[in-house]
Design a protein around this motif. Structure first.
Motif: not given
Length: 416
Positions: A133-153
Protein backbone atom coordinates in the motif's frame (compact mmCIF):
# COMPACT_ATOMS: atom_id res chain seq x y z
CA UNK A 1 13.51 -9.79 5.64
CA UNK A 2 12.87 -6.37 4.12
CA UNK A 3 13.79 -4.17 1.18
CA UNK A 4 17.10 -3.81 -0.63
CA UNK A 5 17.57 -0.34 -2.11
CA UNK A 6 18.45 -0.73 -5.78
CA UNK A 7 18.73 2.96 -6.65
CA UNK A 8 17.88 6.35 -5.18
CA UNK A 9 15.55 8.83 -6.81
CA UNK A 10 12.29 7.55 -8.22
CA UNK A 11 12.68 6.18 -11.73
CA UNK A 12 16.21 7.55 -11.86
CA UNK A 13 19.24 6.00 -13.53
CA UNK A 14 19.88 3.32 -16.10
CA UNK A 15 19.27 0.52 -13.62
CA UNK A 16 15.68 1.66 -13.13
CA UNK A 17 15.06 1.72 -16.88
CA UNK A 18 15.87 -2.02 -17.05
CA UNK A 19 12.83 -2.87 -14.89
CA UNK A 20 10.07 -4.04 -17.21
CA UNK A 21 7.66 -4.88 -14.40
CA UNK A 22 7.38 -3.10 -11.06
CA UNK A 23 4.85 -1.82 -8.53
CA UNK A 24 4.28 1.91 -8.08
CA UNK A 25 1.67 4.64 -7.50
CA UNK A 26 -1.35 4.43 -9.84
CA UNK A 27 -1.63 7.16 -12.44
CA UNK A 28 -4.23 9.87 -11.93
CA UNK A 29 -4.48 9.39 -8.19
CA UNK A 30 -6.32 12.29 -6.51
CA UNK A 31 -4.18 14.71 -4.44
CA UNK A 32 -6.57 14.20 -1.53
CA UNK A 33 -6.05 10.40 -1.44
CA UNK A 34 -4.18 9.33 1.69
CA UNK A 35 -3.83 5.56 1.20
CA UNK A 36 -4.23 3.29 -1.83
CA UNK A 37 -2.93 -0.06 -3.19
CA UNK A 38 0.23 -0.26 -5.29
CA UNK A 39 -0.36 -1.15 -8.94
CA UNK A 40 1.77 -3.07 -11.42
CA UNK A 41 3.41 -1.13 -14.22
CA UNK A 42 5.38 -2.73 -17.04
CA UNK A 43 5.56 -3.77 -20.64
CA UNK A 44 5.97 -7.24 -22.09
CA UNK A 45 8.99 -6.50 -24.31
CA UNK A 46 7.09 -3.65 -25.91
CA UNK A 47 4.13 -5.88 -26.83
CA UNK A 48 1.60 -4.52 -24.38
CA UNK A 49 1.08 -4.07 -20.70
CA UNK A 50 1.61 -6.85 -18.18
CA UNK A 51 -1.73 -7.33 -16.48
CA UNK A 52 -1.43 -10.91 -15.24
CA UNK A 53 0.01 -10.15 -11.80
CA UNK A 54 -2.22 -9.63 -8.80
CA UNK A 55 -2.61 -5.97 -7.93
CA UNK A 56 -1.18 -4.72 -4.60
CA UNK A 57 0.34 -8.17 -3.90
CA UNK A 58 4.11 -8.65 -3.79
CA UNK A 59 6.28 -11.74 -3.44
CA UNK A 60 9.93 -12.43 -2.87
CA UNK A 61 12.01 -10.57 -5.47
CA UNK A 62 9.30 -8.04 -6.37
CA UNK A 63 10.53 -4.66 -7.58
CA UNK A 64 8.92 -1.46 -6.31
CA UNK A 65 9.40 2.21 -7.27
CA UNK A 66 8.54 4.76 -4.58
CA UNK A 67 8.00 8.28 -6.03
CA UNK A 68 8.79 11.43 -3.99
CA UNK A 69 6.03 12.40 -1.59
CA UNK A 70 4.86 8.84 -0.92
CA UNK A 71 5.69 6.02 1.44
CA UNK A 72 5.22 2.29 0.97
CA UNK A 73 3.85 -0.08 3.59
CA UNK A 74 3.79 -3.84 3.14
CA UNK A 75 1.49 -5.95 5.30
CA UNK A 76 0.58 -9.55 5.87
CA UNK A 77 -2.40 -10.63 7.95
CA UNK A 78 -2.81 -7.14 9.30
CA UNK A 79 0.80 -6.81 10.50
CA UNK A 80 3.45 -4.56 9.00
CA UNK A 81 6.36 -6.26 7.24
CA UNK A 82 8.03 -3.26 5.63
CA UNK A 83 8.06 0.53 5.48
CA UNK A 84 9.75 2.82 2.96
CA UNK A 85 9.65 6.60 3.20
CA UNK A 86 12.58 7.51 0.92
CA UNK A 87 12.05 7.75 -2.86
CA UNK A 88 13.86 5.22 -5.01
CA UNK A 89 13.78 1.69 -6.36
CA UNK A 90 13.61 -1.32 -4.05
CA UNK A 91 13.60 -5.11 -4.24
CA UNK A 92 11.71 -7.19 -1.69
CA UNK A 93 13.89 -10.05 -0.43
CA UNK A 94 12.64 -12.05 2.51
CA UNK A 95 15.70 -14.26 2.88
CA UNK A 96 18.54 -11.85 2.06
CA UNK A 97 20.66 -11.06 5.14
CA UNK A 98 21.26 -7.52 3.82
CA UNK A 99 17.58 -6.74 3.41
CA UNK A 100 16.20 -3.97 5.55
CA UNK A 101 13.35 -1.60 6.06
CA UNK A 102 14.10 1.98 5.13
CA UNK A 103 13.12 4.91 7.33
CA UNK A 104 13.46 8.67 6.95
CA UNK A 105 14.81 9.71 10.31
CA UNK A 106 13.75 13.34 10.05
CA UNK A 107 11.85 15.78 7.87
CA UNK A 108 8.16 15.09 7.33
CA UNK A 109 8.19 11.75 9.15
CA UNK A 110 7.68 11.94 12.89
CA UNK A 111 10.41 10.78 15.25
CA UNK A 112 7.93 8.24 16.64
CA UNK A 113 8.06 6.05 13.51
CA UNK A 114 10.85 3.81 14.82
CA UNK A 115 8.90 3.21 18.02
CA UNK A 116 5.75 2.54 16.01
CA UNK A 117 7.61 0.05 13.84
CA UNK A 118 8.54 -2.00 16.90
CA UNK A 119 4.87 -2.06 17.89
CA UNK A 120 3.44 -3.16 14.55
CA UNK A 121 6.19 -5.08 12.71
CA UNK A 122 5.67 -8.66 11.63
CA UNK A 123 7.28 -11.13 14.00
CA UNK A 124 8.66 -13.96 11.81
CA UNK A 125 9.24 -15.01 8.21
CA UNK A 126 6.68 -13.66 5.74
CA UNK A 127 4.52 -15.82 3.53
CA UNK A 128 4.74 -15.93 -0.23
CA UNK A 129 2.52 -12.90 -0.79
CA UNK A 130 2.16 -9.56 0.93
CA UNK A 131 -0.06 -6.53 0.56
CA UNK A 132 1.63 -3.35 -0.76
CA UNK A 133 0.00 0.00 0.00
CA UNK A 134 1.16 3.54 -0.76
CA UNK A 135 0.57 6.28 1.80
CA UNK A 136 0.77 9.97 0.92
CA UNK A 137 3.40 12.01 2.76
CA UNK A 138 2.36 15.26 1.08
CA UNK A 139 0.07 17.98 2.39
CA UNK A 140 -3.45 16.71 1.85
CA UNK A 141 -5.60 19.65 0.70
CA UNK A 142 -9.24 20.65 0.60
CA UNK A 143 -10.35 19.34 3.98
CA UNK A 144 -13.34 21.59 4.61
CA UNK A 145 -15.07 22.63 7.80
CA UNK A 146 -18.02 24.85 8.67
CA UNK A 147 -20.31 25.63 11.58
CA UNK A 148 -24.08 25.56 11.23
CA UNK A 149 -24.59 28.06 14.07
CA UNK A 150 -22.50 30.54 16.05
CA UNK A 151 -19.62 29.34 18.16
CA UNK A 152 -18.57 31.43 21.16
CA UNK A 153 -15.30 32.09 22.92
CA UNK A 154 -13.86 34.62 25.39
CA UNK A 155 -11.70 37.25 23.72
CA UNK A 156 -9.00 38.93 25.81
CA UNK A 157 -8.56 41.99 23.62
CA UNK A 158 -12.29 42.62 23.27
CA UNK A 159 -12.69 41.80 26.98
CA UNK A 160 -15.96 40.02 26.23
CA UNK A 161 -17.47 36.84 24.84
CA UNK A 162 -17.72 36.93 21.05
CA UNK A 163 -19.51 34.68 18.56
CA UNK A 164 -19.30 33.85 14.86
CA UNK A 165 -20.21 31.40 12.12
CA UNK A 166 -17.03 30.20 10.39
CA UNK A 167 -16.21 28.31 7.19
CA UNK A 168 -12.88 27.32 5.70
CA UNK A 169 -10.49 24.51 4.81
CA UNK A 170 -7.24 23.07 6.08
CA UNK A 171 -4.37 20.91 4.92
CA UNK A 172 -2.89 18.07 6.94
CA UNK A 173 -0.05 15.57 6.79
CA UNK A 174 0.48 11.98 7.77
CA UNK A 175 3.61 12.12 9.93
CA UNK A 176 3.46 8.55 11.24
CA UNK A 177 2.18 6.20 8.48
CA UNK A 178 2.11 3.17 10.76
CA UNK A 179 -0.05 4.83 13.42
CA UNK A 180 -2.33 6.10 10.69
CA UNK A 181 -2.79 2.70 9.03
CA UNK A 182 -3.14 0.60 12.16
CA UNK A 183 -5.14 2.99 14.35
CA UNK A 184 -7.35 4.90 11.94
CA UNK A 185 -7.80 3.39 8.46
CA UNK A 186 -10.84 1.04 8.24
CA UNK A 187 -10.12 -2.59 7.35
CA UNK A 188 -11.93 -2.36 4.00
CA UNK A 189 -9.14 -0.08 2.74
CA UNK A 190 -6.44 -2.62 3.68
CA UNK A 191 -7.34 -5.27 1.14
CA UNK A 192 -6.23 -6.09 -2.42
CA UNK A 193 -7.86 -3.80 -5.00
CA UNK A 194 -9.35 -1.64 -2.21
CA UNK A 195 -10.73 1.82 -2.90
CA UNK A 196 -8.42 4.72 -1.96
CA UNK A 197 -8.84 6.19 1.49
CA UNK A 198 -9.72 9.84 0.75
CA UNK A 199 -10.28 12.41 3.49
CA UNK A 200 -12.60 14.48 1.27
CA UNK A 201 -14.96 11.54 0.73
CA UNK A 202 -17.80 12.34 3.12
CA UNK A 203 -19.12 8.78 2.76
CA UNK A 204 -15.91 7.76 4.51
CA UNK A 205 -16.91 7.51 8.17
CA UNK A 206 -13.33 7.96 9.39
CA UNK A 207 -12.94 11.15 7.36
CA UNK A 208 -16.33 12.42 8.53
CA UNK A 209 -15.26 11.94 12.14
CA UNK A 210 -12.21 14.14 11.58
CA UNK A 211 -14.46 16.85 10.12
CA UNK A 212 -16.64 16.77 13.23
CA UNK A 213 -13.65 16.92 15.55
CA UNK A 214 -12.26 19.99 13.77
CA UNK A 215 -15.60 21.80 14.02
CA UNK A 216 -15.82 20.91 17.71
CA UNK A 217 -12.32 22.35 18.25
CA UNK A 218 -12.87 25.68 16.48
CA UNK A 219 -14.04 27.63 19.54
CA UNK A 220 -11.02 26.46 21.54
CA UNK A 221 -8.72 27.26 18.59
CA UNK A 222 -10.08 30.80 18.20
CA UNK A 223 -9.70 31.32 21.94
CA UNK A 224 -6.09 30.09 21.85
CA UNK A 225 -5.33 32.38 18.92
CA UNK A 226 -6.88 35.59 20.23
CA UNK A 227 -5.74 35.10 23.84
CA UNK A 228 -2.08 34.37 23.09
CA UNK A 229 -0.38 36.94 25.33
CA UNK A 230 2.99 36.52 23.58
CA UNK A 231 1.61 37.42 20.14
CA UNK A 232 -1.21 39.88 20.92
CA UNK A 233 -3.46 38.37 18.26
CA UNK A 234 -6.70 40.17 17.52
CA UNK A 235 -9.97 38.78 16.31
CA UNK A 236 -9.69 40.64 12.99
CA UNK A 237 -6.46 38.75 12.09
CA UNK A 238 -8.07 35.31 12.07
CA UNK A 239 -8.73 35.42 8.32
CA UNK A 240 -5.21 36.63 7.49
CA UNK A 241 -2.88 34.43 9.53
CA UNK A 242 -3.18 30.90 8.09
CA UNK A 243 -0.11 29.57 9.88
CA UNK A 244 -0.92 31.08 13.27
CA UNK A 245 -4.49 29.82 13.16
CA UNK A 246 -3.29 26.38 12.01
CA UNK A 247 -1.03 26.15 15.06
CA UNK A 248 -3.92 27.10 17.34
CA UNK A 249 -6.32 24.66 15.65
CA UNK A 250 -3.72 21.89 15.63
CA UNK A 251 -3.05 22.43 19.35
CA UNK A 252 -6.78 22.34 20.13
CA UNK A 253 -7.34 19.17 18.08
CA UNK A 254 -4.34 17.46 19.66
CA UNK A 255 -5.45 18.44 23.15
CA UNK A 256 -8.99 17.16 22.60
CA UNK A 257 -8.51 14.21 20.23
CA UNK A 258 -4.77 13.31 20.10
CA UNK A 259 -4.47 13.30 16.31
CA UNK A 260 -0.68 13.15 16.25
CA UNK A 261 -0.21 10.86 19.22
CA UNK A 262 -2.82 8.25 18.27
CA UNK A 263 -3.37 8.67 14.53
CA UNK A 264 -0.13 10.12 13.11
CA UNK A 265 -1.94 13.19 11.69
CA UNK A 266 -1.22 16.93 12.03
CA UNK A 267 -2.90 20.08 10.69
CA UNK A 268 -0.51 22.20 8.59
CA UNK A 269 -2.38 25.26 7.28
CA UNK A 270 -5.85 26.76 7.67
CA UNK A 271 -7.65 29.04 5.20
CA UNK A 272 -10.68 30.93 6.51
CA UNK A 273 -13.18 31.43 3.70
CA UNK A 274 -15.56 33.50 5.80
CA UNK A 275 -16.26 34.44 9.38
CA UNK A 276 -19.57 36.11 10.15
CA UNK A 277 -19.84 37.66 13.61
CA UNK A 278 -23.12 37.80 15.47
CA UNK A 279 -24.87 41.14 15.98
CA UNK A 280 -23.49 41.79 19.47
CA UNK A 281 -19.93 41.06 18.32
CA UNK A 282 -20.28 43.38 15.31
CA UNK A 283 -21.39 46.24 17.56
CA UNK A 284 -18.55 45.54 19.96
CA UNK A 285 -16.04 45.45 17.09
CA UNK A 286 -17.29 48.85 15.91
CA UNK A 287 -16.88 50.34 19.39
CA UNK A 288 -13.39 48.87 19.82
CA UNK A 289 -12.30 50.20 16.43
CA UNK A 290 -13.45 53.69 17.42
CA UNK A 291 -11.63 53.42 20.73
CA UNK A 292 -8.46 52.29 18.93
CA UNK A 293 -8.75 55.23 16.55
CA UNK A 294 -9.01 57.68 19.45
CA UNK A 295 -6.04 56.38 21.42
CA UNK A 296 -2.49 57.72 21.77
CA UNK A 297 -1.14 60.23 19.26
CA UNK A 298 -4.15 59.75 17.03
CA UNK A 299 -6.40 60.90 19.88
CA UNK A 300 -4.45 64.16 20.26
CA UNK A 301 -4.54 64.70 16.52
CA UNK A 302 -8.33 64.20 16.39
CA UNK A 303 -8.82 66.52 19.37
CA UNK A 304 -6.73 69.22 17.71
CA UNK A 305 -8.75 68.91 14.52
CA UNK A 306 -12.00 69.14 16.46
CA UNK A 307 -10.70 72.20 18.30
CA UNK A 308 -9.72 73.87 15.05
CA UNK A 309 -13.19 73.24 13.61
CA UNK A 310 -14.70 74.72 16.76
CA UNK A 311 -12.54 77.84 16.48
CA UNK A 312 -13.59 78.30 12.88
CA UNK A 313 -17.26 77.93 13.80
CA UNK A 314 -16.89 80.34 16.70
CA UNK A 315 -15.21 82.91 14.49
CA UNK A 316 -18.05 82.74 12.02
CA UNK A 317 -21.03 82.57 14.37
CA UNK A 318 -20.05 83.38 17.94
CA UNK A 319 -17.73 86.34 17.60
CA UNK A 320 -14.90 87.03 20.01
CA UNK A 321 -16.60 85.39 23.00
CA UNK A 322 -16.77 82.09 21.14
CA UNK A 323 -13.11 82.35 20.25
CA UNK A 324 -12.27 83.07 23.86
CA UNK A 325 -14.05 79.92 25.03
CA UNK A 326 -12.27 77.87 22.38
CA UNK A 327 -9.03 79.37 23.62
CA UNK A 328 -9.80 77.92 27.04
CA UNK A 329 -10.23 74.50 25.39
CA UNK A 330 -6.90 74.87 23.68
CA UNK A 331 -5.24 75.44 27.01
CA UNK A 332 -6.82 72.26 28.31
CA UNK A 333 -5.20 70.33 25.47
CA UNK A 334 -1.82 71.30 26.89
CA UNK A 335 1.23 72.97 25.41
CA UNK A 336 -0.55 76.25 24.50
CA UNK A 337 -1.36 79.27 26.65
CA UNK A 338 -5.12 79.72 27.01
CA UNK A 339 -6.85 83.10 26.83
CA UNK A 340 -8.71 84.22 29.93
CA UNK A 341 -12.47 83.93 30.22
CA UNK A 342 -13.03 87.27 28.51
CA UNK A 343 -11.46 89.16 25.64
CA UNK A 344 -11.54 93.02 25.45
CA UNK A 345 -14.38 92.95 22.99
CA UNK A 346 -16.24 90.42 25.11
CA UNK A 347 -16.06 92.84 28.05
CA UNK A 348 -17.47 95.63 25.95
CA UNK A 349 -20.38 93.43 24.97
CA UNK A 350 -21.09 92.64 28.62
CA UNK A 351 -21.02 96.36 29.45
CA UNK A 352 -23.56 97.04 26.77
CA UNK A 353 -25.79 94.25 28.08
CA UNK A 354 -25.67 95.78 31.59
CA UNK A 355 -26.46 99.26 30.28
CA UNK A 356 -29.54 98.24 28.31
CA UNK A 357 -31.98 97.63 31.23
CA UNK A 358 -30.82 100.77 33.04
CA UNK A 359 -31.70 102.91 30.04
CA UNK A 360 -35.22 101.53 30.24
CA UNK A 361 -35.48 102.94 33.79
CA UNK A 362 -34.75 106.62 32.93
CA UNK A 363 -32.05 109.02 31.92
CA UNK A 364 -30.30 108.98 35.26
CA UNK A 365 -30.30 105.24 35.29
CA UNK A 366 -29.13 105.21 31.72
CA UNK A 367 -26.27 107.54 32.69
CA UNK A 368 -25.45 105.26 35.56
CA UNK A 369 -25.59 102.29 33.24
CA UNK A 370 -23.21 104.00 30.92
CA UNK A 371 -20.92 104.68 33.83
CA UNK A 372 -21.10 101.07 34.87
CA UNK A 373 -20.53 100.09 31.29
CA UNK A 374 -17.56 102.39 31.17
CA UNK A 375 -16.28 100.85 34.38
CA UNK A 376 -16.73 97.44 32.79
CA UNK A 377 -14.73 98.63 29.85
CA UNK A 378 -12.18 100.07 32.18
CA UNK A 379 -11.96 96.81 34.13
CA UNK A 380 -10.92 95.15 30.92
CA UNK A 381 -8.34 97.80 30.11
CA UNK A 382 -5.81 95.87 32.20
CA UNK A 383 -5.90 93.01 29.68
CA UNK A 384 -3.36 93.62 26.96
CA UNK A 385 -4.80 93.19 23.43
CA UNK A 386 -1.27 92.49 22.20
CA UNK A 387 -1.03 89.49 24.52
CA UNK A 388 -4.37 88.25 23.24
CA UNK A 389 -3.20 88.58 19.66
CA UNK A 390 -0.04 86.69 20.54
CA UNK A 391 -2.16 83.84 21.78
CA UNK A 392 -4.21 83.78 18.60
CA UNK A 393 -0.98 83.96 16.59
CA UNK A 394 0.26 80.87 18.44
CA UNK A 395 -2.97 79.10 17.58
CA UNK A 396 -2.49 80.08 13.93
CA UNK A 397 1.11 78.77 13.92
CA UNK A 398 -0.01 75.45 15.36
CA UNK A 399 -2.63 75.06 12.65
CA UNK A 400 -5.55 75.23 15.06
CA UNK A 401 -7.16 78.20 13.31
CA UNK A 402 -7.02 79.50 9.78
CA UNK A 403 -5.52 82.79 8.60
CA UNK A 404 -9.03 84.18 8.12
CA UNK A 405 -9.92 83.28 11.71
CA UNK A 406 -6.80 85.01 12.96
CA UNK A 407 -7.47 88.17 10.90
CA UNK A 408 -11.05 88.32 12.17
CA UNK A 409 -9.92 87.96 15.79
CA UNK A 410 -7.28 90.65 15.31
CA UNK A 411 -9.78 93.11 13.85
CA UNK A 412 -12.20 92.54 16.72
CA UNK A 413 -9.49 92.90 19.35
CA UNK A 414 -8.33 96.18 17.84
CA UNK A 415 -11.87 97.44 17.31
CA UNK A 416 -11.47 97.64 13.56
Amino acid sequence: MGFIQAFTGALGGTFADQWLDFLTVPSGIAPTAALFPAVSKGTNAGRGQNTKGSESIISNGSKIVVPPGYGLITMEDGRTTGLITEPGGYIWASGDPNSRSVFAGNGIIASTVSTTWERFKFGGQPGSQQLAMFVSLKELPNNRFGTQSEIYWDDRYMNAQVGAVARGSYTMKIVDPLLFVHNWVPARHLQPNAQPFDFTDMSNDAADQLFREVVASLAAAFSKYTNDEDKDHRITRIQQDSMGLAQALGAAVEENYRWAADRGLVIVKVAMESIEYDEDTRRLLSDVKKADALSGDRSRSFASQAFARGVESAGQNGGGAGLAMMGMGAGALGGMAAPTNQTPFAGAQQGQQQAAPQQDGGAGQAQGGQTQGGQADGSQSGEDPVAKLAQFKQMLDQGLISQEDYDAAKNRALGL
